[in-house]
Write an enzyme that holds these catalytic residues in place. Structure first.
Site, PDB file in Angstrom:
ATOM      1  N   LYS A 191     -25.259  -6.147  24.652  1.00 15.77           N
ATOM      2  CA  LYS A 191     -25.797  -7.156  25.460  1.00 15.77           C
ATOM      3  C   LYS A 191     -26.551  -6.016  26.754  1.00 15.77           C
ATOM      4  O   LYS A 191     -25.204  -5.471  28.213  1.00 15.77           O
ATOM      5  CB  LYS A 191     -25.344  -7.928  26.905  1.00 15.77           C
ATOM      6  CG  LYS A 191     -25.428  -8.867  28.145  1.00 15.77           C
ATOM      7  CD  LYS A 191     -24.616 -10.169  28.261  1.00 15.77           C
ATOM      8  CE  LYS A 191     -25.537 -10.930  29.216  1.00 15.77           C
ATOM      9  NZ  LYS A 191     -24.781 -11.623  29.366  1.00 15.77           N
ATOM     10  N   ARG A 222     -30.684 -17.427  35.011  1.00 16.43           N
ATOM     11  CA  ARG A 222     -30.252 -17.247  37.036  1.00 16.43           C
ATOM     12  C   ARG A 222     -30.270 -17.887  38.111  1.00 16.43           C
ATOM     13  O   ARG A 222     -29.878 -18.512  38.757  1.00 16.43           O
ATOM     14  CB  ARG A 222     -29.174 -15.666  36.929  1.00 16.43           C
ATOM     15  CG  ARG A 222     -29.210 -14.632  36.705  1.00 16.43           C
ATOM     16  CD  ARG A 222     -29.057 -13.316  37.041  1.00 16.43           C
ATOM     17  NE  ARG A 222     -28.695 -12.252  35.743  1.00 16.43           N
ATOM     18  CZ  ARG A 222     -28.501 -10.916  36.190  1.00 16.43           C
ATOM     19  NH1 ARG A 222     -29.428 -10.405  36.831  1.00 16.43           N
ATOM     20  NH2 ARG A 222     -28.394 -10.317  35.036  1.00 16.43           N
ATOM     21  N   LYS A 256     -25.645  -6.348  37.834  1.00 10.01           N
ATOM     22  CA  LYS A 256     -24.555  -5.863  36.606  1.00 10.01           C
ATOM     23  C   LYS A 256     -24.276  -4.801  35.508  1.00 10.01           C
ATOM     24  O   LYS A 256     -24.053  -4.325  34.435  1.00 10.01           O
ATOM     25  CB  LYS A 256     -24.914  -7.129  35.972  1.00 10.01           C
ATOM     26  CG  LYS A 256     -24.902  -8.048  36.759  1.00 10.01           C
ATOM     27  CD  LYS A 256     -25.131  -9.799  36.017  1.00 10.01           C
ATOM     28  CE  LYS A 256     -24.900 -11.118  36.051  1.00 10.01           C
ATOM     29  NZ  LYS A 256     -24.884 -12.055  35.150  1.00 10.01           N
ATOM     30  N   GLU A 263     -20.414  -0.030  21.141  1.00 18.94           N
ATOM     31  CA  GLU A 263     -20.473  -1.449  21.405  1.00 18.94           C
ATOM     32  C   GLU A 263     -19.654  -2.535  20.678  1.00 18.94           C
ATOM     33  O   GLU A 263     -18.295  -3.250  20.390  1.00 18.94           O
ATOM     34  CB  GLU A 263     -20.683  -2.154  22.837  1.00 18.94           C
ATOM     35  CG  GLU A 263     -21.079  -1.360  24.335  1.00 18.94           C
ATOM     36  CD  GLU A 263     -19.931  -1.625  24.783  1.00 18.94           C
ATOM     37  OE1 GLU A 263     -19.089  -2.944  24.498  1.00 18.94           O
ATOM     38  OE2 GLU A 263     -20.215  -1.384  26.128  1.00 18.94           O
ATOM     39  N   LYS A 320     -28.492  -8.779  22.851  1.00 22.41           N
ATOM     40  CA  LYS A 320     -29.527  -9.473  23.771  1.00 22.41           C
ATOM     41  C   LYS A 320     -29.852  -8.663  24.985  1.00 22.41           C
ATOM     42  O   LYS A 320     -29.083  -7.552  25.206  1.00 22.41           O
ATOM     43  CB  LYS A 320     -28.089 -10.289  24.593  1.00 22.41           C
ATOM     44  CG  LYS A 320     -28.843 -11.530  25.340  1.00 22.41           C
ATOM     45  CD  LYS A 320     -27.904 -11.418  26.194  1.00 22.41           C
ATOM     46  CE  LYS A 320     -28.179 -13.231  27.824  1.00 22.41           C
ATOM     47  NZ  LYS A 320     -27.517 -13.323  27.998  1.00 22.41           N
ATOM     48  N   SER A 347     -33.989 -16.114  28.197  1.00 19.96           N
ATOM     49  CA  SER A 347     -35.090 -17.007  28.871  1.00 19.96           C
ATOM     50  C   SER A 347     -36.238 -16.646  30.155  1.00 19.96           C
ATOM     51  O   SER A 347     -37.107 -17.257  29.800  1.00 19.96           O
ATOM     52  CB  SER A 347     -34.394 -17.635  30.716  1.00 19.96           C
ATOM     53  OG  SER A 347     -33.556 -16.338  31.689  1.00 19.96           O
ATOM     54  N   TYR A 379     -33.808 -20.887  23.325  1.00 14.97           N
ATOM     55  CA  TYR A 379     -34.993 -22.270  23.999  1.00 14.97           C
ATOM     56  C   TYR A 379     -36.565 -22.567  23.459  1.00 14.97           C
ATOM     57  O   TYR A 379     -36.363 -23.787  23.778  1.00 14.97           O
ATOM     58  CB  TYR A 379     -35.011 -21.651  25.706  1.00 14.97           C
ATOM     59  CG  TYR A 379     -33.741 -21.184  26.006  1.00 14.97           C
ATOM     60  CD1 TYR A 379     -33.177 -21.660  26.779  1.00 14.97           C
ATOM     61  CD2 TYR A 379     -34.211 -19.301  26.770  1.00 14.97           C
ATOM     62  CE1 TYR A 379     -31.983 -20.754  27.165  1.00 14.97           C
ATOM     63  CE2 TYR A 379     -33.267 -18.970  26.984  1.00 14.97           C
ATOM     64  CZ  TYR A 379     -32.193 -19.350  27.269  1.00 14.97           C
ATOM     65  OH  TYR A 379     -31.104 -19.005  27.962  1.00 14.97           O
TER      66      TYR A 379
HETATM   67  C1  PBG Z   1     -24.038 -14.693  31.892  1.00 16.69           C
HETATM   68  C2  PBG Z   1     -24.922 -14.614  31.369  1.00 16.69           C
HETATM   69  C3  PBG Z   1     -26.831 -14.321  31.516  1.00 16.69           C
HETATM   70  C4  PBG Z   1     -27.373 -14.702  30.588  1.00 16.69           C
HETATM   71  C5  PBG Z   1     -25.839 -15.521  29.216  1.00 16.69           C
HETATM   72  N1  PBG Z   1     -25.125 -15.238  29.734  1.00 16.69           N
HETATM   73  C6  PBG Z   1     -26.991 -13.463  32.294  1.00 16.69           C
HETATM   74  C7  PBG Z   1     -26.062 -12.770  33.180  1.00 16.69           C
HETATM   75  O1  PBG Z   1     -26.051 -11.834  32.269  1.00 16.69           O
HETATM   76  O2  PBG Z   1     -26.635 -11.960  34.286  1.00 16.69           O
HETATM   77  C8  PBG Z   1     -28.361 -15.264  30.475  1.00 16.69           C
HETATM   78  C9  PBG Z   1     -29.429 -15.720  29.464  1.00 16.69           C
HETATM   79  C10 PBG Z   1     -31.034 -16.212  29.337  1.00 16.69           C
HETATM   80  O3  PBG Z   1     -31.504 -15.202  30.434  1.00 16.69           O
HETATM   81  O4  PBG Z   1     -31.396 -16.719  28.483  1.00 16.69           O
HETATM   82  N2  PBG Z   1     -22.736 -13.955  31.324  1.00 16.69           N
END
Ligand code: PBG
Length: 323
Positions: free
Chosen positions: A196, A206, A218, A234, A249, A275, A314
Site C-alpha cells: 500500500k 478521506r 502517512k 512487504e 493499492k 477513490s 467503486y
Molecule cells: C485507511 C484506508 C484508506 C483507504 C482504504 N483504507 C485511506 C488511507 O490510507 O489514507 C483508501 C481507499 C480509497 O481511496 O478508495 N486505512
C-alpha cells in the site's frame, strides 16, 4: 515473416476475438466497498465521489440484498465514526456494539452467504486521523498492532469472514493471525494490504470518512511510490506471517506491482481501484471528454491482465451491467 504470418488474421471477426480473449471479467472478480454511518434513512452523497454514498445501518440490509441479486459476493466495510468517539487509543474500534460490528451483523443477517470483509485500521477512529496510536508526533508500531489484533478478533466475533488490515504496520498480520487462532477463528481470512503506497489518490476517501491525517502524512508507514522491490519484500513478509490474500493499492498506477507479485507468488492478489481513480473517471466523463463506460471496463480488465484475482472497486455495480 510476412505474409505467412498476419497477426490481424486472429482479430478478423468478432467471433474469433471472443474465442481468443485471454481474460474475462465476472461478478466474482469484484469487492464492493461500502461506507457506513450512524443514523437512519441516510444516503449521503460524497462530493468528490459522484454516484457513491454513505449509508446508514438501516439501509445496509437492502443494499446487501441488491448486491447479492447482482451476483456480488463480497463487500468491504468502512465506517465513518462520530467525532466524539474518536481518540488516540482506538477504544471505539473494539466496541462490540460499535458501528462496524453492527454493520457486519446487519449484512450477515440479510445475506448470510455474502462475504463480509472489514477494514482494520485506526484512522476512522483516530483523533489524529492516523492509522495508529500517536506518541510524541510519531505513529507507534507495536502498540498499534496490539489494538489491530483485538479489532480483528472483534470483527470476527461480529461475523466478519475476512479482515483486511490496511494500516501497513509491521508484524500486524502475524499478530492478527495468532489472535484469531487463539480465539478459534481458524477460518477467518486475512486479506492484507501488503503493498500500500502513500498516495494522493486516497483524497476523496478521506473526505468520505472524514479521516484525513490531522498532522503530517502517512509516509512513515505507507510505501514510497518510487519503490518496486519494497513491494516484493512487504508482500513476502505478509505471506510468511499468514496473509491469505494480498493486496496492491492504489490500482491503475500500480499495475507493474501487481504483475511483479503475480510472477513471484501464488497467493491470490487483490487490486484496489481507489477513490481518486473513481473521481478522475467520473469528472472526465462528466465533461464529456471520455466515454465513461468503455474506459471503466478497460481499466477493470487491465487489473485482470496484470494478474489480480480480485478487484475492490467503486465501479462494481455499474460494471456488472456490461458483463
Ligand atoms: C485507511 C484506508 C484508506 C483507504 C482504504 N483504507 C485511506 C488511507 O490510507 O489514507 C483508501 C481507499 C480509497 O481511496 O478508495 N486505512
Amino acid at each position: 515473416m510476412y505474409p505467412i504470418h498476419r497477426n490481424r488474421r486472429l482479430r478478423s471477426s468478432s467471433s474469433l476475438r471472443s474465442l481468443l480473449q485471454e481474460h474475462q471479467l465476472t461478478p466474482n472478480d469484484f469487492i464492493v466497498p461500502l461506507f457506513v454511518v450512524e443514523g437512519s434513512q441516510l444516503k449521503e452523497p460524497i462530493a468528490s465521489m459522484p454516484g457513491y454514498f454513505r449509508l446508514s445501518l438501516d439501509l445496509l440490509a437492502s443494499k446487501a440484498k441488491a448486491l447479492w441479486n447482482k451476483d456480488i459476493k463480497a463487500v468491504l466495510l468502512f465506517v465513518k465514526v462520530a467525532e466524539q468517539l474518536k481518540d488516540n487509543t482506538g477504544k471505539e474500534a473494539l466496541n462490540p456494539e460499535g458501528l462496524m460490528q453492527k454493520a457486519i451483523g446487519v449484512i450477515k443477517n440479510a445475506v448470510p452467504e455474502m462475504l463480509v470483509m472489514t477494514d482494520v485500521a485506526l484512522d476512522p477512529y483516530s483523533s489524529y486521523g492516523h492509522d495508529g496510536i500517536v506518541e510524541e508526533g510519531k505513529i507507534t508500531n507495536d502498540k498499534t498492532v496490539s489494538v489491530l489484533a483485538e479489532m480483528a478478533v472483534s470483527h470476527a466475533q461480529a461475523g466478519a469472514d475476512v479482515v483486511a488490515p490496511s494500516d501497513m504496520m509491521d508484524g500486524r498480520v502475524l499478530r492478527i493471525r495468532e489472535q484469531l487462532e487463539e480465539a478459534s477463528f481458524h477460518d477467518t481470512l486475512i486479506m492484507s494490504y501488503s503493498a500500500k503506497y502513500a498516495s494522493a489518490f486516497y483524497g476523496p476517501f478521506r473526505e468520505a470518512l472524514d479521516s484525513a491525517p490531522g498532522f503530517g502524512d502517512k509516509k512513515t508507514y505507507q510505501m514510497d511510490f518510487a519503490n518496486r522491490d519494497e513491494a516484493f519484500v512487504e508482500t513476502q513478509r505478509d505471506i510468511e506471517e499468514g496473509a491469505d490474500i494480498v493486496m496492491v493499492k492504489p490500482g491503475i498506477a500500480y499495475l507493474d506491482i501487481i504483475r511483479d507479485l503475480k510472477n513471484s507468488f501464488h497467493t491470490p492478489i487483490a487490486a484496489y481501484q481507489v477513490s481518486g481513480e473513481y473521481a478522475m473517471l467520473k469528472a472526465a466523463a462528466a465533461q464529456g471528454w471520455i466515454d465513461h463506460d468503455q474506459v471503466m471496463m478497460e481499466q477493470l480488465m487491465s487489473f485482470k491482465r496484470a494478474g489480480a484475482q480480485l478487484i475492490a472497486t467503486y465501479f462494481a455495480e455499474e460494471a456488472i451491467e456490461f458483463l
